[in-house]
Scaffold this motif. Structure first.
Motif, mmCIF file in Angstrom:
data_model
loop_
_atom_site.group_PDB
_atom_site.id
_atom_site.type_symbol
_atom_site.label_atom_id
_atom_site.label_comp_id
_atom_site.label_asym_id
_atom_site.label_seq_id
_atom_site.Cartn_x
_atom_site.Cartn_y
_atom_site.Cartn_z
ATOM 1 N N ASP A 5 0.823 -1.208 0.000
ATOM 2 C CA ASP A 5 0.000 0.000 0.000
ATOM 3 C C ASP A 5 0.860 1.262 0.000
ATOM 4 N N SER A 6 0.406 2.246 -0.780
ATOM 5 C CA SER A 6 1.161 3.478 -0.992
ATOM 6 C C SER A 6 0.349 4.704 -0.606
ATOM 7 N N ASP A 7 1.034 5.856 -0.537
ATOM 8 C CA ASP A 7 0.422 7.118 -0.127
ATOM 9 C C ASP A 7 0.530 8.148 -1.247
ATOM 10 N N GLY A 8 -0.527 8.943 -1.418
ATOM 11 C CA GLY A 8 -0.466 10.012 -2.397
ATOM 12 C C GLY A 8 -1.835 10.549 -2.735
ATOM 13 N N ALA A 9 -1.898 11.340 -3.795
ATOM 14 C CA ALA A 9 -3.165 11.919 -4.245
ATOM 15 C C ALA A 9 -3.080 12.195 -5.739
ATOM 16 N N VAL A 10 -4.248 12.223 -6.361
ATOM 17 C CA VAL A 10 -4.363 12.594 -7.773
ATOM 18 C C VAL A 10 -5.550 13.540 -7.888
#
Length: 340
Positions: free
Chosen positions: A160-165
């Motif tokens: 699982d990864s972290d971020g935004a689009v």
């Protein structure tokens, strides 16, 4: 033909720092052989102190800049996030609106697991249909794992990864047009993938236990009384229903599955992606398996993140049809069709 005509003016992403998945498995005592067999190479983790809100603001600011817009041009903000919130009794969408300077702009928060970001396109179509004054919608999907509560590697089958689009959506925009969305639901599996502790049913875990100890896959296996045949039939059903959701969206848009240039799925492991591609009757190369391995699983924002990356690469031609699809806790299966 879509009842509402709108498209994506610009997209941008903000993601965490890259980490080698096998090395992370070694550090956390997760089975490295299993991790290798799943095919994830890299995950992206937030730097210390970087919040879901900050990821969302960074992606949105970049998308608005690419579109040549500022806060005064945004008529509505939609934010999707399926992970644990930064605070309880708190609204991520208004926190992002405040930090973007969207004063007086109405907002909508969607938190229905991994389907929220993709099914938001249908919610947004409703906004355009019912609010004539809305010409530009800012859509953000932001996810940040709470490492204190869950193990981002699970039992070795995910990363699982972290971020935004963020996507700037404009009424009448001629490219990356929304065509249709579809959702299928089977409430019999409502408890699958839930976190056991922290909600009001079990606010505090028993001594020596935490959500990090819960293996979602094993919990599902126990639901089927450890019957391997029933468990396998369930897994095959979930893949078939992804194809059913894609077909449902195609039917609404008046196209066929064979017309699709690419199907962009949630970032499952490579084994699961091969199974989904098989159910869809397409080669793995027509999915986003390549990006899934190199990015990790960002929750519901996976398809939008890949759409942003592929668009920047010039991977599509005008008129291409792209499906954004997957399965979410609930259980739900979903698809949104985009015409490039």
């Amino acid at each position: 033909m879509a009842l509402v005509d709108y498209g994506i003016m610009a997209m941008a992403s903000s993601i965490g720092e890259p980490y080698d998945v096998v090395e992370e498995a070694r550090r956390h005592g997760v089975n490295q052989h299993l991790v290798r067999s799943m095919g994830f190479r890299t995950l992206h983790r937030a730097p210390p102190g970087v919040t879901t809100t900050e990821f969302g603001v960074a992606a949105a600011s970049a998308a608005m800049t690419k579109a040549g817009l500022d806060a005064s041009d945004i008529d509505f903000l939609v934010v999707a996030s399926g992970n644990l919130p930064e605070y309880f009794h708190w609204d991520l969408s208004t926190a992002i609106a405040r930090d973007l300077g969207l004063r007086g702009v109405p907002t909508l928060s969607l938190s229905q697991g991994c389907l929220s970001a993709v099914l938001a396109f249908e919610n947004i179509a409703g906004l355009f249909a019912t609010r004539g004054e809305v010409g530009t919608v800012l859509h953000i999907s932001a996810e940040r794992v709470s490492d204190e509560h869950v193990n981002r590697l699970g039992n070795g089958t995910t990363a699982d990864s972290d971020g935004a689009v963020a996507a700037v959506l404009r009424r009448g925009h001629p490219s990356l047009r929304w065509l249709a969305s579809e959702q299928l639901t089977d409430a019999a599996y409502a408890d699958f993938f839930r976190l056991e502790y922290g909600g009001n049913a079990a606010p505090v875990p028993p001594a020596g236990r935490s959500n990090r100890d819960v293996d979602a896959g094993y919990s599902i296996f126990r639901y089927f009384d450890g019957d391997a045949e029933r468990f396998s039939a369930y897994a095959e059903m979930t893949d078939a229903r992804i194809a059913e959701a894609v077909d449902g969206a195609c039917k609404r848009a008046g196209v066929q599955r064979a017309d699709l240039s690419q199907v962009i799925l949630l970032h499952a492991n490579q084994v699961a992606l091969r199974n989904a591609a098989g159910a869809l009757g397409i080669p793995l190369e027509r999915t986003n398996a390549d990006l899934a391995a190199s990015l990790g699983h960002f929750g519901g924002m996976d398809p939008l993140l890949c759409l942003d990356i592929y668009t920047d690469r010039g991977a599509f031609r005008p008129g291409d049809l792209v499906a954004l699809a997957g399965m979410s806790s609930g259980l739900h299966w979903f698809c949104t069709l985009i015409e490039v």
